[in-house]
Design an enzyme around this catalytic site. Structure first.
Site, PDB file in Angstrom:
ATOM      1  CE1 TYR A 265      -4.467  -2.561   4.886  1.00 32.12           C
ATOM      2  CE2 TYR A 265      -3.758  -0.285   4.628  1.00 32.12           C
ATOM      3  CZ  TYR A 265      -4.157  -1.486   4.076  1.00 32.12           C
ATOM      4  OH  TYR A 265      -4.227  -1.628   2.710  1.00 32.12           O
TER       5      TYR A 265
ATOM      6  CB  SER B 119      -0.857  -0.009   1.278  1.00 33.78           C
ATOM      7  OG  SER B 119      -1.479   1.249   1.475  1.00 33.78           O
TER       8      SER B 119
HETATM    9  P1  NAD Z   1     -11.136  -6.641  -0.481  1.00 28.54           P
HETATM   10  O1  NAD Z   1     -11.720  -6.789   0.880  1.00 28.54           O
HETATM   11  O2  NAD Z   1     -12.045  -6.482  -1.633  1.00 28.54           O
HETATM   12  O3  NAD Z   1     -10.166  -7.852  -0.764  1.00 28.54           O
HETATM   13  C1  NAD Z   1      -9.485  -8.532   0.270  1.00 28.54           C
HETATM   14  C2  NAD Z   1      -9.404  -9.983  -0.085  1.00 28.54           C
HETATM   15  O4  NAD Z   1      -8.607 -10.668   0.912  1.00 28.54           O
HETATM   16  C3  NAD Z   1     -10.767 -10.672  -0.107  1.00 28.54           C
HETATM   17  O5  NAD Z   1     -10.783 -11.635  -1.140  1.00 28.54           O
HETATM   18  C4  NAD Z   1     -10.823 -11.359   1.247  1.00 28.54           C
HETATM   19  O6  NAD Z   1     -11.694 -12.474   1.287  1.00 28.54           O
HETATM   20  C5  NAD Z   1      -9.349 -11.786   1.385  1.00 28.54           C
HETATM   21  N1  NAD Z   1      -8.992 -12.096   2.761  1.00 28.54           N
HETATM   22  C6  NAD Z   1      -9.151 -11.312   3.863  1.00 28.54           C
HETATM   23  N2  NAD Z   1      -8.759 -11.991   4.955  1.00 28.54           N
HETATM   24  C7  NAD Z   1      -8.351 -13.211   4.545  1.00 28.54           C
HETATM   25  C8  NAD Z   1      -7.855 -14.362   5.209  1.00 28.54           C
HETATM   26  N3  NAD Z   1      -7.718 -14.406   6.543  1.00 28.54           N
HETATM   27  N4  NAD Z   1      -7.527 -15.443   4.465  1.00 28.54           N
HETATM   28  C9  NAD Z   1      -7.683 -15.436   3.113  1.00 28.54           C
HETATM   29  N5  NAD Z   1      -8.170 -14.384   2.439  1.00 28.54           N
HETATM   30  C10 NAD Z   1      -8.498 -13.294   3.148  1.00 28.54           C
HETATM   31  O7  NAD Z   1     -10.128  -5.387  -0.387  1.00 28.54           O
HETATM   32  P2  NAD Z   1      -9.097  -4.728  -1.414  1.00 28.54           P
HETATM   33  O8  NAD Z   1      -9.178  -3.286  -1.178  1.00 28.54           O
HETATM   34  O9  NAD Z   1      -9.270  -5.280  -2.765  1.00 28.54           O
HETATM   35  O10 NAD Z   1      -7.707  -5.220  -0.786  1.00 28.54           O
HETATM   36  C11 NAD Z   1      -6.847  -6.121  -1.465  1.00 28.54           C
HETATM   37  C12 NAD Z   1      -5.427  -5.810  -1.036  1.00 28.54           C
HETATM   38  O11 NAD Z   1      -5.087  -4.502  -1.487  1.00 28.54           O
HETATM   39  C13 NAD Z   1      -5.216  -5.811   0.466  1.00 28.54           C
HETATM   40  O12 NAD Z   1      -3.946  -6.377   0.769  1.00 28.54           O
HETATM   41  C14 NAD Z   1      -5.239  -4.334   0.800  1.00 28.54           C
HETATM   42  O13 NAD Z   1      -4.532  -4.054   1.989  1.00 28.54           O
HETATM   43  C15 NAD Z   1      -4.552  -3.768  -0.422  1.00 28.54           C
HETATM   44  N6  NAD Z   1      -4.748  -2.335  -0.684  1.00 28.54           N
HETATM   45  C16 NAD Z   1      -5.965  -1.855  -1.038  1.00 28.54           C
HETATM   46  C17 NAD Z   1      -6.109  -0.501  -1.319  1.00 28.54           C
HETATM   47  C18 NAD Z   1      -7.428   0.114  -1.736  1.00 28.54           C
HETATM   48  O14 NAD Z   1      -7.521   1.332  -1.859  1.00 28.54           O
HETATM   49  N7  NAD Z   1      -8.455  -0.666  -1.973  1.00 28.54           N
HETATM   50  C19 NAD Z   1      -5.022   0.362  -1.212  1.00 28.54           C
HETATM   51  C20 NAD Z   1      -3.796  -0.171  -0.848  1.00 28.54           C
HETATM   52  C21 NAD Z   1      -3.661  -1.531  -0.594  1.00 28.54           C
END
Ligand code: NAD
Length: 255
Positions: free
Chosen positions: A151, A138
Site C-alpha cells: 500500500y 495518501s
Molecule cells: P473504500 O473501500 O470505501 O473505497 C474504495 C473504493 O475503490 C470502493 O468504491 C471500491 O469498490 C473501489 N475499488 C477497489 N478495488 C477496485 C477495483 N479493482 N476496481 C474498481 N474499483 C475498485 O475506501 P476509502 O478509504 O474510501 O479509499 C478511497 C481511496 O482513498 C483509496 O485510494 C485509499 O487508498 C485512499 N485513502 C484513504 C484513506 C482513509 O483514511 N480512508 C487515507 C488515505 C488514502
C-alpha cells in the site's frame, strides 16, 4: 462545512465511488451539477448512483483489468475531470513464507498503480485540453508504516504517476494533482487501525488517540470532509496548481 461550486456542463468521472471518500466526492460533484459517471468493481456502485437520484451514471468494472476498462469506458465521449480514487488498502507484512509472490501484494499494486494507469490511459484522448486529473494518494505516499509495504509503495507510485503526467500533459493545459488524505473514517482505514493496534500491542482507542495527538488539529475526518479539496482543485480556483501532492490530514504530516 461546504463551499459552493458550479460544475454544470462538466463531465466528471470518479472511480471507487461506491463507498468512502469516492462516494463523498462524487456526491459533492453531483450537488454541483456535474454530468457525473461513477465507477467501482462492486454492485454497490448502482446503489450509490441511485442515492444520487439519477444525477450519476454507474459503471461496474475492475480497473486492474485493462481490457475490461477499455470496454467499460467505450461509450464515454469526454471527461473534463477524472478523479482516480479507487484503491485497495491491505496489510502485506514480510513473513518469510512467500518470497516467490504474495497475492495480496500483487493485488494492491494491480489496483492502485496499474488500475490508475489503465483508467487514465484509456481516457487520455477524451480529456480535452484544460482538463483535470486528480489521484487519491495518501499521507503514506510521503511517510511509511510497518506492515503495509504494498500500500505504501503503491501510494508513493501514485505521486510518481501524478508528477510524470503533470509534466507530460502540461503543454495541453491539463492539470494533474494528488490529494493525500490522512485518517478518514472508512471501512479499510478502520480495518488498518485495528491491524496496527493488534501488531503494536495496543487498543484501537489507544492507537487512535496517538494518531489524533500527532495532528495539529485533532480529529478523525469523514469522507464528506474530503470533497471540498477535490472540487477546489477541479475548479478554476486551482488554475495554477499542478504536479502537487496536497495533504488533507489536519496537519499530521507537514511535507
Ligand atoms: P473504500 O473501500 O470505501 O473505497 C474504495 C473504493 O475503490 C470502493 O468504491 C471500491 O469498490 C473501489 N475499488 C477497489 N478495488 C477496485 C477495483 N479493482 N476496481 C474498481 N474499483 C475498485 O475506501 P476509502 O478509504 O474510501 O479509499 C478511497 C481511496 O482513498 C483509496 O485510494 C485509499 O487508498 C485512499 N485513502 C484513504 C484513506 C482513509 O483514511 N480512508 C487515507 C488515505 C488514502
Amino acid at each position: 462545512m461546504s463551499i459552493s461550486f458550479d460544475f454544470r456542463g462538466k463531465s466528471v468521472l470518479v472511480t471507487g465511488a461506491s463507498s468512502g471518500i469516492g462516494q463523498g466526492v462524487a456526491a459533492a460533484f453531483a450537488r454541483a451539477g456535474a454530468d457525473l459517471t461513477i465507477l467501482s468493481d462492486t454492485d454497490g456502485i448502482h446503489a450509490a448512483a441511485a442515492a444520487m437520484h439519477g444525477r450519476a451514471k454507474a459503471i461496474k468494472c475492475d480497473i486492474s483489468d485493462a481490457s475490461a476498462v477499455t470496454a467499460a469506458l467505450a461509450n464515454i465521449e469526454r471527461v473534463d475531470i477524472l478523479v482516480n480514487n479507487a484503491g485497495l488498502e491491505k496489510p502485506t507484512p514480510l513473513s518469510g513464507t512467500n518470497p516467490n509472490g504474495d497475492a495480496t501484494f500483487e493485488r494492491v499494486m494491480a489496483i492502485n498503480v496499474n488500475g490508475t494507469r489503465n483508467v487514465t490511459d484509456t481516457l487520455i484522448n477524451r480529456i480535452p485540453d484544460g482538463g483535470r486529473i486528480i489521484i487519491t494518494a495518501s499521507i503514506w505516499a510521503k511517510t511509511a508504516v510497518g506492515g503495509f509495504s504494498a500500500y505504501v509503495a503503491s501510494k508513493h507510485a501514485n505521486v510518481g504517476l501524478m508528477r510524470t503526467w503533470a509534466q507530460e500533459l502540461g503543454p495541453r493545459g491539463i492539470r494533474v494533482n494528488a490529494i493525500c488524505p490522512g485518517w478518514v473514517k472508512t471501512g479499510p482505514a478502520m480495518a488498518s487501525l485495528s491491524e496496527l493496534a493488534t501488531t503494536s500491542g495496543t487498543t484501537e482507542d489507544g492507537l487512535l488517540a496517538d494518531v489524533m495527538s500527532a495532528q495539529a488539529i485533532h480529529g478523525l475526518m469523514t469522507p464528506e470532509d474530503m470533497a471540498d479539496t477535490y472540487l477546489f482543485l477541479a475548479s478554476d480556483g486551482g488554475h495554477n496548481i499542478t504536479g502537487q501532492a496536497i495533504n488533507v490530514d489536519r496537519g499530521e504530516v507537514m511535507s
